[in-house]
Design an enzyme around this catalytic site. Structure first.
Site, PDB file in Angstrom:
ATOM      1  N   LYS A  84       0.680  -1.158  -0.415  1.00  0.00           N
ATOM      2  CA  LYS A  84       0.214   0.614   0.065  1.00  0.00           C
ATOM      3  C   LYS A  84       0.827   1.228  -0.184  1.00  0.00           C
ATOM      4  O   LYS A  84       1.501   1.327   0.204  1.00  0.00           O
ATOM      5  CB  LYS A  84      -0.754  -0.176   1.091  1.00  0.00           C
ATOM      6  CG  LYS A  84      -2.192   0.763   1.449  1.00  0.00           C
ATOM      7  CD  LYS A  84      -2.757   0.533   0.862  1.00  0.00           C
ATOM      8  CE  LYS A  84      -4.671   2.039   0.188  1.00  0.00           C
ATOM      9  NZ  LYS A  84      -3.710   2.884  -0.476  1.00  0.00           N
ATOM     10  N   LYS A 129       5.022   2.720   8.777  1.00  0.00           N
ATOM     11  CA  LYS A 129       3.299   3.729   9.220  1.00  0.00           C
ATOM     12  C   LYS A 129       2.472   2.880   9.368  1.00  0.00           C
ATOM     13  O   LYS A 129       1.719   2.569  10.106  1.00  0.00           O
ATOM     14  CB  LYS A 129       3.694   4.824   7.963  1.00  0.00           C
ATOM     15  CG  LYS A 129       2.801   5.403   8.007  1.00  0.00           C
ATOM     16  CD  LYS A 129       2.842   6.265   6.768  1.00  0.00           C
ATOM     17  CE  LYS A 129       3.845   6.731   5.866  1.00  0.00           C
ATOM     18  NZ  LYS A 129       3.348   7.768   5.125  1.00  0.00           N
ATOM     19  N   LYS A 180       5.343   2.037  -2.985  1.00  0.00           N
ATOM     20  CA  LYS A 180       5.480   3.346  -3.453  1.00  0.00           C
ATOM     21  C   LYS A 180       5.633   3.376  -5.428  1.00  0.00           C
ATOM     22  O   LYS A 180       6.209   2.097  -5.985  1.00  0.00           O
ATOM     23  CB  LYS A 180       6.857   3.890  -2.295  1.00  0.00           C
ATOM     24  CG  LYS A 180       6.001   5.660  -3.332  1.00  0.00           C
ATOM     25  CD  LYS A 180       5.073   5.947  -1.875  1.00  0.00           C
ATOM     26  CE  LYS A 180       4.945   7.346  -0.845  1.00  0.00           C
ATOM     27  NZ  LYS A 180       4.982   8.121   0.036  1.00  0.00           N
ATOM     28  N   THR A 208      -4.684  12.962   6.077  1.00  0.00           N
ATOM     29  CA  THR A 208      -3.608  13.236   6.099  1.00  0.00           C
ATOM     30  C   THR A 208      -3.114  14.360   7.346  1.00  0.00           C
ATOM     31  O   THR A 208      -2.591  14.366   8.206  1.00  0.00           O
ATOM     32  CB  THR A 208      -2.399  13.400   4.987  1.00  0.00           C
ATOM     33  OG1 THR A 208      -3.391  12.460   4.509  1.00  0.00           O
ATOM     34  CG2 THR A 208      -1.255  13.263   5.550  1.00  0.00           C
ATOM     35  N   ASN A 216      -2.684  19.410  -0.466  1.00  0.00           N
ATOM     36  CA  ASN A 216      -3.049  18.936   0.922  1.00  0.00           C
ATOM     37  C   ASN A 216      -3.452  18.990   1.735  1.00  0.00           C
ATOM     38  O   ASN A 216      -4.037  19.312   2.209  1.00  0.00           O
ATOM     39  CB  ASN A 216      -3.474  17.663  -0.621  1.00  0.00           C
ATOM     40  CG  ASN A 216      -4.150  16.894   0.399  1.00  0.00           C
ATOM     41  OD1 ASN A 216      -4.100  16.350   1.522  1.00  0.00           O
ATOM     42  ND2 ASN A 216      -5.650  16.726  -0.373  1.00  0.00           N
ATOM     43  N   SER A 263      -7.567   5.452   3.879  1.00  0.00           N
ATOM     44  CA  SER A 263      -7.302   4.413   2.736  1.00  0.00           C
ATOM     45  C   SER A 263      -7.908   2.800   2.880  1.00  0.00           C
ATOM     46  O   SER A 263      -8.546   2.376   2.663  1.00  0.00           O
ATOM     47  CB  SER A 263      -6.237   4.425   2.079  1.00  0.00           C
ATOM     48  OG  SER A 263      -5.223   5.212   1.161  1.00  0.00           O
TER      49      SER A 263
END
Ligand code: GLU
Length: 430
Positions: free
Chosen positions: A77, A101, A113, A197, A228, A356
């Site tokens: 992810k 994380k 990623k 986030t 963002n 997510s």
């Protein structure tokens, strides 16, 4: 305006420093060297050519990557970023941070990623769509709702995720929107994901202020980066009564001791794309911002922003890393000596991947939660993660820094899962 590539900052190799940090945490926690063997390299790393027909009729071939670091907890992810400054090494490090994380915050994903090396500022919307679809054609076979699930990252957004969902679904010949998160609501997105986030960072900053006995509602905050994450965090801080004394983006920075009018500034940025030209506040540079006298500093831009050359100028009491990797190891050491608490990225910005996860769960269920439910679950997760890591740090490595504590805590959990899955034949400990 083009995305600046700061050659100086590129000198800090984030893969090398991440590997050093992982090894250090494993040693301190007395974990088996086999844990390092599993974590030192991505399980799969793919580089592809992304051919795209440009609007002027020429063809350009971009480089695309996907790094699938570790899937001991579940599907890989992590975000997909469009940036000229991405290297294979930096992407590997970014995927490692995702593994750490997810483990730290307790969502059942591994780390991944992806990137396309391009300057998104120079692309038209059609070119952006073609790059995205070409990326999925090249890499779709290693993606999937149970395999690897991209999400927005630097210069990608809900629209890019919708193109991925569409291209992937047509390749699979069935709607399969769970292949990405951070989608628009109309195609299976989750309310609150876009600001997650920033919101997660807000919850963590509030907990950190409590731990350091700083009255949060009266705190003075500086934010580097107004995309963002930075802008959403700024809005939430301002709503809570905090004073945002400075913000910056690639067009420069703004400072106002009494506090910037954040809703008006967000309006301005939505209209013009940049902070530049906002009529209120003193113009400052990004470097000035990092050195401001404030309670909380939020780096919400790129890697290596707080480094050996400017860490000594930092005057904040707490740094909350909304960006991935904004502080170099050299800076960490200097900040520790100055008694500045650095809440590490793998904790501070994990709100995005947490929501997510909520989106993925809802896609699997075919049911959607309301905003209050999403935000409540996010708050619970972030507060719990902060308290667990802070406690672990205070108990186990107070002479070191919170990043070390977070790495140790996260890797312990990974090692436990590896042990159960039979990846550590000689046990968890050295
Ligand atoms: N790009 C975000 C991050 O670095 C979100 C990842 C995700 O939601 O999968 O954490």
């Amino acid at each position: 305006m083009t995305v600046e590539v700061d050659k100086e900052k590129k000198k800090d190799n984030i893969l090398e420093s991440t590997l050093r940090m992982i090894r250090h945490a494993i040693d301190l926690a007395n974990l088996s060297p086999d844990v390092y063997e599993h974590l030192k390299t991505p399980m799969r790393f793919v580089e592809v050519a992304i051919p795209v027909e440009m609007e002027d009729g020429t063809t350009k071939v971009f480089t695309g990557y996907r790094s699938q670091h570790n899937n001991v907890f579940g599907p890989y992810k992590g975000g997909l970023r469009y940036h000229p400054d991405v290297t294979s090494d930096s992407l590997k490090a970014l995927s490692m941070w995702m593994t750490l994380k997810c483990s730290l915050v307790g969502v059942p994903f591994g780390g991944g990623k992806g990137a396309v090396v391009c300057d998104p500022m120079k692309l038209t919307i059609k070119e952006r769509e073609r790059i995205t679809r070409s990326y999925v054609r090249a890499l779709g076979s290693i993606l999937g709702p149970e395999v690897d699930i991209p999400a927005p990252d630097i210069f990608t957004d809900a629209q890019v995720m919708a193109w991925i969902a569409d291209e992937y679904s047509s390749n699979m010949r069935e709607p399969s929107f769970g292949v990405v998160t951070g989608k628009p609501l109309a195609v299976g997105g989750c309310v609150g994901r876009n600001e997650a986030t920033g919101r997660g960072c807000f919850f963590v900053a509030r907990e950190a202020a409590k731990a350091y006995e700083i009255p949060f509602e009266h705190s003075r905050i500086a934010i580097q980066g107004f995309g963002n994450v930075g802008s959403n965090a700024a809005r939430l801080f301002a709503e809570e009564g905090c004073t945002i004394i400075a913000v910056s983006d690639i067009s420069g920075g703004l400072y106002k001791e009494e506090g910037l009018d954040i809703p008006r500034l967000i309006d301005h940025v939505n209209k013009t794309g940049f902070i530049k030209g906002f009529p209120d506040g003193e113009v400052i540079t990004n470097e000035d911002l990092l050195a401001l006298n404030c309670d909380i500093l939020i780096p919400a831009a790129l890697e290596n922003q707080i480094n050996g050359s400017n860490a000594d100028d930092v005057k904040a009491k707490i740094i909350v890393e909304a960006a991935n990797g904004p502080t170099t190891p050299e800076a960490d050491q200097i900040l520790k000596e100055k008694n500045i608490l650095v809440v590490p990225d793998i904790l501070a910005n994990s709100g995005g991947v947490t929501v997510s996860y909520f989106e993925w769960v809802q896609n699997n269920y075919g049911f959607s939660w309301d905003l209050a439910t999403v935000n409540k679950h996010l708050q619970d997760k972030m507060v719990e993660a902060f308290r667990n890591v802070y406690h672990y740090y205070c108990e186990n490595c107070i002479d070191s820094d919170m990043r070390t504590g977070a790495y140790m805590y996260s890797i312990m959990r990974l090692a436990e899962a590896m042990q159960y899955r039979g990846w550590l034949r000689n046990g968890i400990y050295a």
